[in-house]
Motif scaffolding. Structure first.
Motif, PDB file in Angstrom:
ATOM      1  N   ASP A 125       7.698  -6.081  -2.832  1.00 23.15           N
ATOM      2  CA  ASP A 125       7.093  -4.987  -2.072  1.00 23.15           C
ATOM      3  C   ASP A 125       7.538  -3.632  -2.633  1.00 23.15           C
ATOM      4  O   ASP A 125       6.717  -2.736  -2.860  1.00 23.15           O
ATOM      5  CB  ASP A 125       7.492  -5.119  -0.602  1.00 23.15           C
ATOM      6  CG  ASP A 125       6.843  -4.070   0.276  1.00 23.15           C
ATOM      7  OD1 ASP A 125       5.598  -3.987   0.278  1.00 23.15           O
ATOM      8  OD2 ASP A 125       7.573  -3.328   0.957  1.00 23.15           O
ATOM      9  N   ASN A 131       2.844  -6.921   4.993  1.00 19.33           N
ATOM     10  CA  ASN A 131       3.127  -7.677   6.219  1.00 19.33           C
ATOM     11  C   ASN A 131       4.134  -8.801   5.968  1.00 19.33           C
ATOM     12  O   ASN A 131       5.037  -9.033   6.780  1.00 19.33           O
ATOM     13  CB  ASN A 131       1.838  -8.256   6.789  1.00 19.33           C
ATOM     14  CG  ASN A 131       0.895  -7.183   7.301  1.00 19.33           C
ATOM     15  OD1 ASN A 131       1.314  -6.051   7.580  1.00 19.33           O
ATOM     16  ND2 ASN A 131      -0.385  -7.498   7.418  1.00 19.33           N
ATOM     17  N   SER A 132       3.988  -9.501   4.842  1.00 21.08           N
ATOM     18  CA  SER A 132       4.912 -10.604   4.565  1.00 21.08           C
ATOM     19  C   SER A 132       6.301 -10.083   4.222  1.00 21.08           C
ATOM     20  O   SER A 132       7.308 -10.722   4.533  1.00 21.08           O
ATOM     21  CB  SER A 132       4.366 -11.481   3.428  1.00 21.08           C
ATOM     22  OG  SER A 132       3.352 -12.334   3.912  1.00 21.08           O
ATOM     23  N   THR A 149      -2.153  -5.150   2.132  1.00 25.75           N
ATOM     24  CA  THR A 149      -1.427  -5.356   3.383  1.00 25.75           C
ATOM     25  C   THR A 149      -0.892  -6.784   3.483  1.00 25.75           C
ATOM     26  O   THR A 149       0.042  -7.033   4.256  1.00 25.75           O
ATOM     27  CB  THR A 149      -2.323  -5.069   4.598  1.00 25.75           C
ATOM     28  OG1 THR A 149      -3.510  -5.882   4.526  1.00 25.75           O
ATOM     29  CG2 THR A 149      -2.718  -3.606   4.653  1.00 25.75           C
TER      30      THR A 149
END
Length: 503
Positions: free
Chosen positions: A34, A10-11, A6
């Motif tokens: 990602d 999230n980033s 995560t």
């Protein structure tokens, strides 16, 4: 329920266009990193990887490392990072012990890993193979991450085996998330504008938590150097505007020797972090004077995720100290009989907190020996001052007992580093019939400097008690080092002790 991956998810949502990882001319944004890891996660699930399954990965510091690392995690798998320099026999042990049925291998090490996989029945996927690329092209990015429990194992880090067969430290999602947060928020004070130097091996706990995971946690940039070379490191720091340098003491010494004020502009560097071994105080001061960045020392082990203590940036700093326990961690010193060490006395460091592993994988005896009543016994000797600052004295197993007196190699090494001709030094004990052990030093001189063994011996003799100075001083061209650059004392060969000296 949580998942270490995560950090990336999230980033990527908050900093999708920022550069996440760079290696020379190759750069991945957070969006690209990602997506690549999400595709790999889907590919792994198509190949039968289930939550909790171990997946080994062997690669140097290249952008594919975080792709594979977070891809395995978000599929629910357990990451088993391996040193890319391992031979087939060594890799086979890790694959067999961890139960990994699949190994992702960089081309530089694919041949050895393929041999190990064939021996253990695992599948080896070379990252330059048609099979690997076909899998990724066919994969659909896995939405989100597979949820795991806080105490589920995220990573198994195999110790270097300095005291015997390597052991796999099981680090949980909670271990790594909390240690990463403490590192990024309270120690390095990181923000998205920071650029971290990625010269520490990412398969090692120091590089993983303090460089890669901490950088990803805040949306910063990690610039990679697959194999540390001081000249190249300075070029990378100048080219990419590195703000945070992370390294082991030998890297600091090498940078000082390679530094050219007219050719290496590292003016953006604000912080340097040293760990992995004791940083000589003289080297610390030289680095700060030469490169203009504050140096903060810390301490940790693979089993503690790794950070246990640190010289906090918002508090007073003590050169030569490993600082005070980090957020969520307790430390204490224990005497040989298991009781608390007396004030001012040397004792073994024990650590308790949210960073401590849940045990050694499939090794209950080793776990029971190291983990007692909730405390992890490190095997490191230290003292603590009246302000709560800890000072490493030495590894318990490195202690030299000469004629009944304890000699701590770290103390003698500090003196050696004070000699203007000395670049690197290591002190070890060698068997000797009269005193039991004799103190021996192996020294590498600075480029262009000259000194004899006798001169160095006399230099130390003037500065320490008679039983401490090294009767044996050997000049060498280099010292053996491990993958992080840490000096490997177990591989140092010194000549036999001379005839007994009664002084």
């Amino acid at each position: 329920m949580t998942n270490l991956a995560t950090l990336l998810v999230n980033s990527a949502a908050a900093h999708n266009a920022r550069i996440a990882v760079r290696h020379d001319d190759t750069a991945l944004t957070y969006e690209q990193l990602d997506e690549a890891s999400a595709r790999l996660a889907d590919a792994l699930r198509d190949r039968g990887v289930q939550p909790g399954d171990a997946v080994a990965m062997t690669m140097p510091n290249v952008p594919l490392f975080p792709v594979a690392y977070y891809g395995i995690l978000r599929s629910g798998g357990v990451v088993v990072p391996m040193n890319p320099l391992l031979k087939a026999r060594e890799a086979a042990f890790v694959l067999r012990d961890s139960g990994a049925r699949m190994a992702l291998a960089h081309p530089m090490c694919a041949e050895e890993i393929a041999k190990a996989a064939a021996e253990t029945g695992a599948t080896c996927l070379a990252t330059d193979s048609d099979t690997f690329h076909t899998l990724l092209r066919a994969a659909q990015p896995l939405a989100g991450v597979v949820e795991r429990a806080d105490d589920d194992t995220a990573v198994i880090l195999y110790t270097s085996g300095t005291t015997g067969t390597p052991k796999g430290a099981e680090l949980t999602h909670r271990n790594l998330l909390t240690n990463t947060a403490a590192t990024a928020q309270t120690l390095l004070l990181l923000g998205p504008e920071d650029v971290l130097f990625g010269g520490l091996p990412l398969f090692h706990a120091f590089g993983q938590t303090c460089a890669m995971n901490a950088s990803v946690a805040v949306g910063a940039t990690l610039t990679l150097l697959p194999r540390f070379n001081a000249e190249q490191a300075l070029d990378v720091m100048r080219r990419d505007g590195v703000t945070v340098f992370l390294g082991v003491p030998t890297m600091y010494s090498a940078l000082l020797q390679a530094r050219r004020p007219d050719g290496h502009d590292v003016s953006r560097l604000r912080l340097a972090v040293s760990g992995g071994a004791a940083l000589p105080v003289e080297v610390l001061h030289d680095f700060e004077r030469t490169l203009g960045a504050t140096v903060l020392e810390g301490y940790g082990l693979s089993e503690t995720s790794p950070v246990a203590s640190f010289n906090h940036p918002d508090r007073s700093r003590k050169a030569g100290s490993i600082g005070t326990p980090v957020r969520g961690v307790e430390m204490k010193l224990v005497a040989d009989d298991g009781t608390p060490a007396e004030p001012g006395a040397v004792g073994e460091i024990a650590v308790r907190g949210e960073n401590v592993m849940k045990g050694y994988f499939n090794n209950p005896d080793a776990s029971a020996c190291a983990l007692r009543d909730g405390w992890f016994y490190t095997g490191d000797l230290a003292r603590v001052d009246e302000d709560g600052f800890y000072y490493i004295v030495d590894r318990k197993k490195d202690l030299i007992i000469r004629g009944g007196y304890n000699v701590y190699p770290r103390e003698i090494e500090e003196v050696l580093y004070g000699h203007p001709a000395v670049a690197e030094a290591a002190v070890v004990g060698v068997p000797e019939p009269l005193h039991g052990e004799e103190v021996a030093a192996v020294v590498v001189l600075r480029t262009g400097e000259e000194a004899t063994s006798q001169e160095i011996r006399d230099y130390v003799k003037e500065r320490v008690a008679a039983y401490k100075y090294p009767r044996i001083v050997t000049l060498a061209t280099e010292l053996p080092k491990g993958p992080t650059g840490k000096i490997l004392k177990r591989e140092i060969i010194v000549p036999p002790a001379p005839a007994p000296v009664r002084s």
